[in-house]
Design an enzyme around this catalytic site. Sequence first.
Site, PDB file in Angstrom:
ATOM      1  N   VAL A   1     -11.343  30.876  32.383  1.00 11.56           N
ATOM      2  CA  VAL A   1     -11.857  32.245  32.444  1.00 11.56           C
ATOM      3  C   VAL A   1     -13.041  32.381  33.399  1.00 11.56           C
ATOM      4  O   VAL A   1     -13.403  33.488  33.786  1.00 11.56           O
ATOM      5  CB  VAL A   1     -12.243  32.715  31.016  1.00 11.56           C
ATOM      6  CG1 VAL A   1     -13.554  32.083  30.564  1.00 11.56           C
ATOM      7  CG2 VAL A   1     -12.323  34.231  30.942  1.00 11.56           C
ATOM      8  N   TYR A   2     -13.649  31.270  33.796  1.00  7.18           N
ATOM      9  CA  TYR A   2     -14.795  31.346  34.708  1.00  7.18           C
ATOM     10  C   TYR A   2     -14.314  31.791  36.096  1.00  7.18           C
ATOM     11  O   TYR A   2     -13.588  31.071  36.775  1.00  7.18           O
ATOM     12  CB  TYR A   2     -15.492  29.992  34.834  1.00  7.18           C
ATOM     13  CG  TYR A   2     -16.148  29.467  33.573  1.00  7.18           C
ATOM     14  CD1 TYR A   2     -16.320  30.263  32.447  1.00  7.18           C
ATOM     15  CD2 TYR A   2     -16.604  28.148  33.506  1.00  7.18           C
ATOM     16  CE1 TYR A   2     -16.922  29.764  31.306  1.00  7.18           C
ATOM     17  CE2 TYR A   2     -17.211  27.653  32.360  1.00  7.18           C
ATOM     18  CZ  TYR A   2     -17.362  28.463  31.261  1.00  7.18           C
ATOM     19  OH  TYR A   2     -17.958  27.960  30.132  1.00  7.18           O
ATOM     20  N   SER A   3     -14.741  32.973  36.498  1.00  5.90           N
ATOM     21  CA  SER A   3     -14.392  33.537  37.809  1.00  5.90           C
ATOM     22  C   SER A   3     -12.889  33.542  38.057  1.00  5.90           C
ATOM     23  O   SER A   3     -12.411  33.243  39.151  1.00  5.90           O
ATOM     24  CB  SER A   3     -15.114  32.774  38.939  1.00  5.90           C
ATOM     25  OG  SER A   3     -16.503  33.030  38.909  1.00  5.90           O
TER      26      SER A   3
END
Length: 344
Positions: free
Chosen positions: A61-63
């Site tokens: 989900v990070y970036s």
Amino acid sequence: MEYRQVGRSGLVVSEFGFGAATFGGRGEFFGAWGDTDVVAARRLVDLCLDAGVTLFDTADVYSDGASEEVLGAALRGRRDRVVLSTKAALPIGAGPSDRGTSRTRLINAVDAALRRLDTDWIDLFQLHAFDAATPLDEVTDTLDVLVRSGKVRYTGVSNFSGWQLMSSLSTADRRNAPRHVAHQVYYSLIGRDYEWELMPLAAAEGVGAIVWSPLGWGRLTGRIRRDAPLPPTSRLHSTADAGPPVDDEHLYTVVDALDHVAEETGHTVAQVALNWLSRRPTVSSVIIGARNDSQLLDNLGAAGWSLTTEQVRYLDDASAVEAPYPYFPYRRQEGFALLNPPTV
């Protein structure tokens, strides 16, 4: 740099790990954290490896996956030197299979992470949140298949409550499947809720804590002061509401105590806060992040020394808050305390 086993497993990690949430910079939320590209990421990885860091942590989900892509590129040529950790469960799209921990979601998430990270295996794969809609038998069996396939070597969870983690461990025992060895948790001098239930559970069940946001969502960097505006570059301007809550007066009391200990030790406020945390019971590794070399080097300065017993007690007292029910009787009343001595 110290090296520790994660819980009662054979997985060994550095006492400080590096969090790659600042890599990629896609989207408004993660863009406020940082927009580190591959060239800058490679430099940060170099500094970490030189300091003895082995654990590198990210999430799908990070970036929107860009963090995994940048981290994978930055680690190219030295994959065997690191412990690579990623997470999945939070929504990555609008489709029904873009969230949660169903068999479809987990298998797709691992395969996608392997591609983005440019690796054949994930050392530690963590469930980023508890999915109440998917039966634990299905989650456990799917993780077992992923471990047996060699795509994943160890599993863990993140942000689980006590009953959620215990149910997961019991299900693994019942189905003769690998147990979770790690719990990635929020824990800091201004957020000690981990100690009430999750720490005793971790100690009893052999689950190591991997700590996220050890500086209280950027509040314990030494730049946040009473009666002073936020620094212009602080991510708190746009992300404070998404982070762990803290009462302002409690924050300033803890910062005052950190200032006092920092002056005694000759270390920075952030280094003192990180050092205190890294030596707490059940903590296997503390995840630090940085947008640039100077931030990273300052955080890495938390390793290689120890606070005195008196300094630890001073910080303990300054950061202590009233325990919630049902824990406060065990702190306040002698009869309860004799039945269940405090863990810390």
